[in-house]
Design a protein around this motif. Structure first.
Motif, PDB file in Angstrom:
ATOM      1  N   THR A   1      44.647  31.597 158.065  1.00 38.94           N
ATOM      2  CA  THR A   1      43.196  31.675 158.122  1.00 38.94           C
ATOM      3  C   THR A   1      42.759  32.847 158.990  1.00 38.94           C
ATOM      4  OG1 THR A   1      43.043  29.282 157.865  1.00 38.94           O
ATOM      5  CG2 THR A   1      41.101  30.405 158.714  1.00 38.94           C
ATOM      6  N   ILE A   2      43.352  32.986 160.159  1.00 44.93           N
ATOM      7  CA  ILE A   2      42.984  34.069 161.066  1.00 44.93           C
ATOM      8  C   ILE A   2      43.463  35.410 160.516  1.00 44.93           C
ATOM      9  CG2 ILE A   2      43.240  34.983 163.408  1.00 44.93           C
ATOM     10  CD1 ILE A   2      41.350  32.500 163.077  1.00 44.93           C
ATOM     11  N   ARG A   3      44.608  35.443 159.859  1.00 48.16           N
ATOM     12  CA  ARG A   3      45.047  36.695 159.211  1.00 48.16           C
ATOM     13  C   ARG A   3      44.052  37.104 158.127  1.00 48.16           C
ATOM     14  NH1 ARG A   3      50.593  34.519 159.427  1.00 48.16           N
ATOM     15  NH2 ARG A   3      51.563  35.518 161.206  1.00 48.16           N
ATOM     16  N   CYS A   4      43.501  36.143 157.449  1.00 44.42           N
ATOM     17  CA  CYS A   4      42.482  36.416 156.434  1.00 44.42           C
ATOM     18  C   CYS A   4      41.251  37.053 157.097  1.00 44.42           C
ATOM     19  CB  CYS A   4      42.112  35.116 155.731  1.00 44.42           C
ATOM     20  SG  CYS A   4      41.043  35.335 154.321  1.00 44.42           S
ATOM     21  N   LEU A   5      40.863  36.567 158.255  1.00 42.04           N
ATOM     22  CA  LEU A   5      39.753  37.159 159.001  1.00 42.04           C
ATOM     23  C   LEU A   5      40.089  38.588 159.426  1.00 42.04           C
ATOM     24  CD1 LEU A   5      36.987  37.058 160.362  1.00 42.04           C
ATOM     25  CD2 LEU A   5      38.094  35.919 162.315  1.00 42.04           C
ATOM     26  N   VAL A   6      41.312  38.807 159.875  1.00 43.08           N
ATOM     27  CA  VAL A   6      41.758  40.168 160.238  1.00 43.08           C
ATOM     28  C   VAL A   6      41.656  41.084 159.025  1.00 43.08           C
ATOM     29  CG1 VAL A   6      43.751  41.582 160.904  1.00 43.08           C
ATOM     30  CG2 VAL A   6      43.280  39.437 162.122  1.00 43.08           C
TER      31      VAL A   6
ATOM     32  N   PRO B   1      44.696  25.470 170.880  1.00 49.22           N
ATOM     33  CA  PRO B   1      45.450  26.016 169.745  1.00 49.22           C
ATOM     34  C   PRO B   1      44.695  27.143 169.031  1.00 49.22           C
ATOM     35  CG  PRO B   1      45.597  23.628 169.717  1.00 49.22           C
ATOM     36  CD  PRO B   1      44.590  23.994 170.778  1.00 49.22           C
ATOM     37  N   VAL B   2      43.388  27.014 168.893  1.00 47.75           N
ATOM     38  CA  VAL B   2      42.584  28.058 168.245  1.00 47.75           C
ATOM     39  C   VAL B   2      42.599  29.329 169.100  1.00 47.75           C
ATOM     40  CG1 VAL B   2      40.242  28.709 167.537  1.00 47.75           C
ATOM     41  CG2 VAL B   2      41.146  26.444 166.972  1.00 47.75           C
ATOM     42  N   LYS B   3      42.398  29.174 170.395  1.00 51.20           N
ATOM     43  CA  LYS B   3      42.422  30.345 171.286  1.00 51.20           C
ATOM     44  C   LYS B   3      43.787  31.040 171.247  1.00 51.20           C
ATOM     45  CE  LYS B   3      38.983  28.671 174.489  1.00 51.20           C
ATOM     46  NZ  LYS B   3      37.972  29.521 174.969  1.00 51.20           N
ATOM     47  N   ASN B   4      44.855  30.247 171.213  1.00 52.36           N
ATOM     48  CA  ASN B   4      46.199  30.831 171.155  1.00 52.36           C
ATOM     49  C   ASN B   4      46.404  31.648 169.884  1.00 52.36           C
ATOM     50  OD1 ASN B   4      47.056  29.846 173.635  1.00 52.36           O
ATOM     51  ND2 ASN B   4      47.835  27.951 172.760  1.00 52.36           N
TER      52      ASN B   4
ATOM     53  N   ASN C   1      47.013  35.650 169.570  1.00 53.96           N
ATOM     54  CA  ASN C   1      48.273  36.144 169.018  1.00 53.96           C
ATOM     55  C   ASN C   1      48.151  36.813 167.651  1.00 53.96           C
ATOM     56  OD1 ASN C   1      50.313  35.414 171.023  1.00 53.96           O
ATOM     57  ND2 ASN C   1      49.540  33.359 170.673  1.00 53.96           N
ATOM     58  N   ILE C   2      47.037  36.611 166.958  1.00 54.42           N
ATOM     59  CA  ILE C   2      46.855  37.197 165.626  1.00 54.42           C
ATOM     60  C   ILE C   2      45.661  38.162 165.603  1.00 54.42           C
ATOM     61  CG2 ILE C   2      46.404  36.756 163.177  1.00 54.42           C
ATOM     62  CD1 ILE C   2      49.121  35.689 164.036  1.00 54.42           C
ATOM     63  N   PHE C   3      44.485  37.671 165.970  1.00 49.08           N
ATOM     64  CA  PHE C   3      43.282  38.494 165.816  1.00 49.08           C
ATOM     65  C   PHE C   3      43.196  39.604 166.864  1.00 49.08           C
ATOM     66  CE2 PHE C   3      38.813  39.642 165.910  1.00 49.08           C
ATOM     67  CZ  PHE C   3      38.560  39.795 164.554  1.00 49.08           C
ATOM     68  N   ILE C   4      43.344  39.267 168.099  1.00 47.10           N
ATOM     69  CA  ILE C   4      43.164  40.252 169.179  1.00 47.10           C
ATOM     70  C   ILE C   4      44.177  41.396 169.097  1.00 47.10           C
ATOM     71  CG2 ILE C   4      43.227  40.535 171.696  1.00 47.10           C
ATOM     72  CD1 ILE C   4      41.754  37.756 171.768  1.00 47.10           C
ATOM     73  N   PRO C   5      45.448  41.154 168.804  1.00 51.68           N
ATOM     74  CA  PRO C   5      46.376  42.285 168.668  1.00 51.68           C
ATOM     75  C   PRO C   5      46.004  43.249 167.533  1.00 51.68           C
ATOM     76  CG  PRO C   5      47.606  40.267 168.983  1.00 51.68           C
ATOM     77  CD  PRO C   5      46.172  39.876 168.771  1.00 51.68           C
ATOM     78  N   SER C   6      45.212  42.785 166.568  1.00 53.25           N
ATOM     79  CA  SER C   6      44.819  43.659 165.462  1.00 53.25           C
ATOM     80  C   SER C   6      43.852  44.748 165.905  1.00 53.25           C
ATOM     81  CB  SER C   6      44.200  42.835 164.329  1.00 53.25           C
ATOM     82  OG  SER C   6      42.888  42.416 164.666  1.00 53.25           O
ATOM     83  N   PHE C   7      43.274  44.620 167.088  1.00 49.61           N
ATOM     84  CA  PHE C   7      42.318  45.619 167.551  1.00 49.61           C
ATOM     85  C   PHE C   7      42.938  47.002 167.635  1.00 49.61           C
ATOM     86  CE2 PHE C   7      39.699  42.316 170.112  1.00 49.61           C
ATOM     87  CZ  PHE C   7      39.219  41.793 168.929  1.00 49.61           C
TER      88      PHE C   7
ATOM     89  N   TYR D   1      41.510  41.344 174.916  1.00 49.15           N
ATOM     90  CA  TYR D   1      42.272  42.512 174.438  1.00 49.15           C
ATOM     91  C   TYR D   1      42.751  43.350 175.628  1.00 49.15           C
ATOM     92  CZ  TYR D   1      43.152  47.059 172.265  1.00 49.15           C
ATOM     93  OH  TYR D   1      43.703  48.244 171.873  1.00 49.15           O
ATOM     94  N   VAL D   2      41.858  43.620 176.570  1.00 53.28           N
ATOM     95  CA  VAL D   2      42.228  44.422 177.742  1.00 53.28           C
ATOM     96  C   VAL D   2      43.260  43.677 178.580  1.00 53.28           C
ATOM     97  CG1 VAL D   2      41.345  45.371 179.924  1.00 53.28           C
ATOM     98  CG2 VAL D   2      40.061  45.705 177.791  1.00 53.28           C
ATOM     99  N   LYS D   3      43.080  42.384 178.746  1.00 49.30           N
ATOM    100  CA  LYS D   3      44.034  41.555 179.495  1.00 49.30           C
ATOM    101  C   LYS D   3      45.415  41.629 178.866  1.00 49.30           C
ATOM    102  CE  LYS D   3      44.536  36.726 180.844  1.00 49.30           C
ATOM    103  NZ  LYS D   3      43.919  35.403 180.751  1.00 49.30           N
ATOM    104  N   ARG D   4      45.459  41.671 177.556  1.00 49.38           N
ATOM    105  CA  ARG D   4      46.720  41.755 176.810  1.00 49.38           C
ATOM    106  C   ARG D   4      47.418  43.104 177.040  1.00 49.38           C
ATOM    107  NH1 ARG D   4      48.920  38.804 172.769  1.00 49.38           N
ATOM    108  NH2 ARG D   4      50.094  39.914 171.212  1.00 49.38           N
TER     109      ARG D   4
END
Length: 116
Positions: free
Chosen positions: A34-39, A71-74, A78-84, A111-114
């Motif tokens: 689902t989140i990959r679809c959003l990406v 779980p949603v935040k994780n 791990n999926i959406f934020i790294p796509s930035f 993202y910056v924290k990552r």
């Protein structure tokens, strides 16, 4: 609080045009898909130079991230934020600057924290 079972419904409510992609990937069974679809949808809007569409995607992602359970935040972290990183490398210099200005606060901080 948004659970992993609510994310696809939330996406369809906020981004009705994503419905076809979500149905194809069977999102209710897998929050990662689902989140990959959003990406992918966000990336597609950026490729189309539809900055309002990108803003809608980012605002929806912010809504899900800010109100999501752990779980949603994780999954978002791990999926959406790294796509930035890949999103920031797309488009013209002006589009990259605009993308940075469109980035919602919670997502940008994560993202910056990552990066650190």
């Amino acid at each position: 609080m948004i659970t992993q079972f609510d994310v696809s419904t939330c996406l369809v409510e906020q981004l009705p045009e994503i419905r076809t992609d979500l149905n194809f990937s069977y999102p209710t069974l897998n929050i990662f898909r689902t989140i990959r679809c959003l990406v992918n949808h966000t990336r597609s809007k950026l490729e189309q130079h539809d900055m309002q569409g990108v803003k809608n995607c980012l605002d929806t992602a912010e809504y899900i991230y800010a109100r999501g359970n752990n779980p949603v935040k994780n999954v978002m972290e791990n999926i959406f934020i790294p796509s930035f990183s890949s999103l920031f490398s797309m488009g013209s210099s002006d589009e990259r600057k605009e993308l940075q200005t469109l980035m919602p606060l919670h997502l940008y901080c994560a993202y910056v924290k990552r990066l650190i």
